[in-house]
Design a protein around this motif. Structure first.
Motif, PDB file in Angstrom:
ATOM      1  N   UNK A   1       3.418  19.362  -2.425  1.00  0.00           N
ATOM      2  CA  UNK A   1       4.400  19.410  -3.526  1.00  0.00           C
ATOM      3  C   UNK A   1       5.827  19.111  -3.064  1.00  0.00           C
ATOM      4  N   UNK A   2       5.993  18.669  -1.866  1.00  0.00           N
ATOM      5  CA  UNK A   2       7.358  18.391  -1.374  1.00  0.00           C
ATOM      6  C   UNK A   2       7.505  16.942  -0.939  1.00  0.00           C
ATOM      7  N   UNK A   3       6.655  16.077  -1.453  1.00  0.00           N
ATOM      8  CA  UNK A   3       6.764  14.661  -1.120  1.00  0.00           C
ATOM      9  C   UNK A   3       6.159  14.323   0.236  1.00  0.00           C
TER      10      UNK A   3
ATOM     11  N   UNK B   1       9.647   7.185   1.729  1.00  0.00           N
ATOM     12  CA  UNK B   1       9.713   8.626   1.456  1.00  0.00           C
ATOM     13  C   UNK B   1       9.695   8.855  -0.052  1.00  0.00           C
ATOM     14  N   UNK B   2       8.687   9.610  -0.486  1.00  0.00           N
ATOM     15  CA  UNK B   2       8.641   9.928  -1.935  1.00  0.00           C
ATOM     16  C   UNK B   2       8.819  11.419  -2.136  1.00  0.00           C
ATOM     17  N   UNK B   3       8.883  11.833  -3.413  1.00  0.00           N
ATOM     18  CA  UNK B   3       9.069  13.261  -3.725  1.00  0.00           C
ATOM     19  C   UNK B   3       7.906  13.749  -4.560  1.00  0.00           C
ATOM     20  N   UNK B   4       6.718  13.251  -4.230  1.00  0.00           N
ATOM     21  CA  UNK B   4       5.536  13.544  -5.051  1.00  0.00           C
ATOM     22  C   UNK B   4       4.754  14.760  -4.619  1.00  0.00           C
ATOM     23  N   UNK B   5       3.419  14.659  -4.761  1.00  0.00           N
ATOM     24  CA  UNK B   5       2.551  15.846  -4.596  1.00  0.00           C
ATOM     25  C   UNK B   5       2.409  16.297  -3.130  1.00  0.00           C
ATOM     26  N   UNK B   6       2.716  15.408  -2.227  1.00  0.00           N
ATOM     27  CA  UNK B   6       2.637  15.770  -0.796  1.00  0.00           C
ATOM     28  C   UNK B   6       1.194  15.871  -0.285  1.00  0.00           C
ATOM     29  N   UNK B   7       1.108  16.176   0.983  1.00  0.00           N
ATOM     30  CA  UNK B   7      -0.215  16.201   1.637  1.00  0.00           C
ATOM     31  C   UNK B   7      -0.329  17.474   2.492  1.00  0.00           C
ATOM     32  N   UNK B   8      -1.473  18.123   2.446  1.00  0.00           N
ATOM     33  CA  UNK B   8      -1.647  19.341   3.274  1.00  0.00           C
ATOM     34  C   UNK B   8      -1.808  18.944   4.748  1.00  0.00           C
ATOM     35  N   UNK B   9      -1.564  19.941   5.599  1.00  0.00           N
ATOM     36  CA  UNK B   9      -1.616  19.695   7.051  1.00  0.00           C
ATOM     37  C   UNK B   9      -2.983  19.146   7.481  1.00  0.00           C
ATOM     38  N   UNK B  10      -4.051  19.761   6.961  1.00  0.00           N
ATOM     39  CA  UNK B  10      -5.393  19.351   7.429  1.00  0.00           C
ATOM     40  C   UNK B  10      -5.809  17.966   6.933  1.00  0.00           C
TER      41      UNK B  10
ATOM     42  N   UNK C   1       0.828  -1.215   0.000  1.00  0.00           N
ATOM     43  CA  UNK C   1       0.000   0.000   0.000  1.00  0.00           C
ATOM     44  C   UNK C   1       0.856   1.255   0.000  1.00  0.00           C
ATOM     45  N   UNK C   2       1.894   1.267   0.879  1.00  0.00           N
ATOM     46  CA  UNK C   2       2.724   2.472   0.983  1.00  0.00           C
ATOM     47  C   UNK C   2       3.518   2.701  -0.301  1.00  0.00           C
ATOM     48  N   UNK C   3       4.035   1.588  -0.864  1.00  0.00           N
ATOM     49  CA  UNK C   3       4.852   1.713  -2.076  1.00  0.00           C
ATOM     50  C   UNK C   3       3.984   2.111  -3.275  1.00  0.00           C
ATOM     51  N   UNK C   4       2.789   1.521  -3.365  1.00  0.00           N
ATOM     52  CA  UNK C   4       1.931   1.848  -4.511  1.00  0.00           C
ATOM     53  C   UNK C   4       1.479   3.305  -4.434  1.00  0.00           C
ATOM     54  N   UNK C   5       1.250   3.808  -3.192  1.00  0.00           N
ATOM     55  CA  UNK C   5       0.897   5.230  -3.057  1.00  0.00           C
ATOM     56  C   UNK C   5       2.059   6.123  -3.466  1.00  0.00           C
ATOM     57  N   UNK C   6       3.295   5.751  -3.014  1.00  0.00           N
ATOM     58  CA  UNK C   6       4.471   6.550  -3.356  1.00  0.00           C
ATOM     59  C   UNK C   6       4.647   6.604  -4.881  1.00  0.00           C
ATOM     60  N   UNK C   7       4.341   5.479  -5.494  1.00  0.00           N
ATOM     61  CA  UNK C   7       4.456   5.348  -6.951  1.00  0.00           C
ATOM     62  C   UNK C   7       3.391   6.188  -7.646  1.00  0.00           C
ATOM     63  N   UNK C   8       2.149   6.111  -7.069  1.00  0.00           N
ATOM     64  CA  UNK C   8       1.019   6.802  -7.684  1.00  0.00           C
ATOM     65  C   UNK C   8       1.149   8.312  -7.539  1.00  0.00           C
ATOM     66  N   UNK C   9       1.505   8.743  -6.281  1.00  0.00           N
ATOM     67  CA  UNK C   9       1.494  10.193  -6.026  1.00  0.00           C
ATOM     68  C   UNK C   9       2.873  10.834  -6.184  1.00  0.00           C
ATOM     69  N   UNK C  10       3.890   9.992  -6.547  1.00  0.00           N
ATOM     70  CA  UNK C  10       5.221  10.572  -6.738  1.00  0.00           C
ATOM     71  C   UNK C  10       5.875  10.011  -7.996  1.00  0.00           C
ATOM     72  N   UNK C  11       5.051   9.832  -9.043  1.00  0.00           N
ATOM     73  CA  UNK C  11       5.541   9.231 -10.288  1.00  0.00           C
ATOM     74  C   UNK C  11       6.696  10.051 -10.869  1.00  0.00           C
ATOM     75  N   UNK C  12       7.683   9.318 -11.416  1.00  0.00           N
ATOM     76  CA  UNK C  12       8.813   9.990 -12.041  1.00  0.00           C
ATOM     77  C   UNK C  12       9.886  10.416 -11.057  1.00  0.00           C
ATOM     78  N   UNK C  13       9.658  10.237  -9.807  1.00  0.00           N
ATOM     79  CA  UNK C  13      10.648  10.662  -8.799  1.00  0.00           C
ATOM     80  C   UNK C  13      11.123   9.430  -8.016  1.00  0.00           C
ATOM     81  N   UNK C  14      12.316   9.488  -7.511  1.00  0.00           N
ATOM     82  CA  UNK C  14      12.806   8.339  -6.742  1.00  0.00           C
ATOM     83  C   UNK C  14      12.046   8.145  -5.415  1.00  0.00           C
TER      84      UNK C  14
END
Ligand code: ADP
Length: 662
Positions: A642-644, A587-596, A557-570
């Protein structure tokens, strides 16, 4: 002063009367007596001095002519007077010249033979007599002295008589004072003491209904009236307090019964039973449905013998929307109804016929309240309370209490209805999930088997390597989509299992590093396609007591999310031991998540992205957290938009005491 304070009122009255009346009066009497005695003595002295003077005038010649016989005759005449004991005549040298004494003279009363002649008239006092000396002078020549001994017996008698009368007066005064004190006691102290006794009895028995007798018009009467007024006030307040406590208790027990269960028929039957214990002799709850049909759902009577009559009423008389029954009237109007006095005429106006009237009369109905059950402005029932006590009648206060009770019943019924609906919704959803999952899994398994067979049966295309590759690629694509579908179905099934508490872990010794490597391997194709590389930092095996397939699910689950929301990044994956626990960081470098959104995304069906951009059901993190919690571990996320995102999982490594289940 302290002694006076310590005295009883009776003692104080006596003291006041003695000091204020008896003492001054006794002193006065004594003083008057003394004055009287003095006056008597003065009178005695004056009278006898005059006698002595007159006798002296006579005796001057007798002395001058030495006429003793005449002299004695004169003296004898003097002694005829009662008070004169003896009379004596002395010459100018003080020698006894002549004397006469009463025959009854006491032996102690001797007549002196010689005296020192006084220059002036003289009086000498003794205990029982007075001696009066009067010079005998004629033509300024002193011839001698005459002595009269006067008995003070008459004076003593008068003193005695005075003493007696003073004593009698004092005794009378004392008797009056004591009597007066007792009379005062009777009129002041006793009523006060009886008031005090009454107050003590009231305090002991807490019975404020007794009253002091207040028929007098004086201050004690005023005090008794004030005391009675105070008692009335206390009684009133006590009654109000008891009433308030009774109401509070009733409301609390009804609320307790209502909160006890969401099974409303059971709850309502408990509520009516509570109401007939203190507020009504019998009580009925009616509910109305959408078609305006009235259903009697609960009824109770305080008297077990009359329960049968109530049941008969309950079963035989079916109230209709248009009927004149209090409950139906309330359902139509939405307003409470109070029938303070159920006379025959009133009863007749609210029944459905002769049989109904007979049953109502057998129940002994005297007073009735009916109030609506309202929820969200909708009347869905009525609470009817009846009193059969010969003297008790309902009033506006009781209507208020009935409305409060109805309000609580309505809230509880509404909650029960919402709960039932929610339960029904959950049941339907779970049923749907498990049926859907099962129905979906069967064709998926068939699809998977078919694609595998197709791969095996794919005909070799001579010289046409390109065609063969396309065929294989198509089958592979079908296989991948089938896998995705299978994962989605698996997630739905897991949710259904978690809800039902049927997801059981099977812990064993597992190397977390190996699990992570395996999952990364499985993802190799997807990673390649998404242009992601996984940088795995895990130097040593990390053994723990976990369910390996559920752990695989977590990593997947964690890896597939990192892949989905951080495509193209290590993607950086770290597995390390930490404080005796195991830690997995993705740890991914994808779209990130807001505080709320950080906490929300772990909940069921919660997502922080739009479906148009990213597919998914919002179940992966929910299932992940449930699995980790079941292992006794935690999961958290740190991220900036936007910071993973960095997901950190911490798992205890030792075996748990019980096989955990979700
Ligand atoms: P799904 O991914 O199917 O929507 P999940 O439960 O796995 O469901 O994730 C819930 C939500 O959390 C996602 O919809 C997404 O908004 C957010 N999320 C999860 N992982 C990441 C990640 N690595 N980066 C950014 N957002 C994420």
């Amino acid at each position: 002063m302290t002694i006076l304070r310590a005295l009883s009122i009776r003692g104080k009255l006596l003291a006041i009367l003695f000091v204020g009346v008896a003492m001054p009066m006794s002193t006065g009497l004594a003083w008057i007596t003394l004055q009287e005695v003095r006056a008597l003595r003065r009178e005695l002295v004056t009278t006898n001095s005059l006698l002595a003077y007159v006798a002296g005038q006579y005796s001057a010649a007798e002395l001058a002519f030495d006429n003793k016989e005449e002299s004695e005759e004169t003296l004898r005449a003097l002694t005829r007077l009662d008070q004169v004991v003896f009379a004596a005549l002395y010459d100018s040298q003080g020698q006894l010249f002549s004397s006469y004494r009463k025959p009854s003279l006491a032996p102690g009363d001797t007549i002196p033979g010689q005296i020192a002649p006084p220059l002036e008239p003289n009086v000498e006092d003794a205990a029982d007599h007075i001696d009066i000396y009067q010079p005998v002078v004629y033509n300024d020549v002193r011839y001698g002295t005459i002595q009269l001994r006067v008995s003070t017996d008459s004076l003593q008698d008068r003193i005695k008589a005075y003493r007696w009368s003073v004593s009698l007066a004092a005794l009378g005064l004392i008797a009056f004072v004591v009597g007066f004190a007792f009379a005062l006691e009777l009129t002041i102290t006793r009523p006060l003491l009886s008031l005090a006794e009454l107050a003590r009895r009231i305090t002991k028995r807490e019975d404020y209904s007794v009253r002091a007798t207040a028929s007098r018009g004086d201050e004690i009467g005023t005090l008794s009236e004030a005391f009675n007024a105070m008692l009335s006030e206390i009684e009133k307040r006590q009654h109000e307090a008891r009433e308030a406590a009774r109401i509070q208790h009733l409301l609390a027990s009804v609320s307790g019964a209502l909160a006890e269960s969401l099974d409303y028929p059971l709850t309502l039957s408990r509520v009516v039973r509570l109401l007939v214990q203190s507020f009504a002799d019998f009580c009925v709850i009616d509910l109305v449905d959408e078609e305006r049909r009235i259903h009697r759902v609960a009824a109770a009577h305080a008297d077990p013998e009359k329960e049968g009559v109530l049941r008969e009423l309950y079963e035989c008389i079916k109230p209709t929307w248009d009927s004149p029954l209090p409950a139906a009237q309330v359902l139509r109007s939405g307003e409470p109804l109070l029938l303070p006095e159920v006379t025959d005429a009133v009863a007749q106006a609210h029944v459905l016929g002769a049989e109904h009237l007979r049953l109502i009369q057998r129940l002994g109905t005297r007073s009735v309240i009916a109030v609506p059950l309202v929820s969200h402005g909708k009347i869905f029932g009525a609470l009817t309370l009846a009193c059969a006590h010969p003297t008790r009648r309902y009033g506006p206060e009781d209507v208020n209490l009935a409305q409060e009770l109805a309000r609580r019943c309505a809230i509880a019924l509404e909650n029960a209805r919402l709960y039932r609906e929610a339960q029904e919704g959950i049941r339907i959803r779970e049923e749907f999930l498990s049926v859907a999952a099962h129905e979906l899994r069967t064709p998926l398994t068939a699809l998977h088997l078919t694609t595998q067979r197709l791969q095996r049966l794919a005909p070799p295309v001579p010289g046409g390597g390109g065609e063969a590759n396309r065929f294989t690629a198509l089958i592979h694509a079908v296989e991948q989509q089938g896998k995705r579908l299978a994962n989605l179905v698996g997630s739905l099934l897991d949710v259904a299992r978690i809800d039902a508490g049927k997801l059981v872990l099977e812990p064993e010794e597992v190397d977390l590093v190996e699990v992570v490597r395996k999952v990364v391997d499985q993802f190799s194709d997807e990673l390649l396609k998404a242009g992601c590389t996984v940088r795995l930092a895990a130097e040593h095996p990390l053994i723990g007591w976990w369910d390996s397939s559920r752990l695989e699910q977590v990593v997947t689950n964690l890896l597939s999310n990192a892949l989905k929301y951080g495509a193209g990044k290590p993607i950086d994956v770290t597995v390390e031991a930490f404080n005796g626990a195991a830690r997995l960081i993705v740890h991914d470098h994808g779209i990130g998540i807001t505080e709320e959104d950080k906490e929300r995304i772990f909940a069921r069906f919660e997502r922080a992205v739009s479906v148009r951009h990213y597919g998914g059901l919002g179940l992966g993190l929910y299932i992940t957290r449930q699995i980790i919690s079941a292992h006794g571990g935690t999961i958290r996320v740190s991220s900036q938009p936007a910071a993973g995102a960095t997901f950190t999982v911490e798992l205890p490594r030792g075996p748990r005491e019980q096989a955990p289940s979700l």
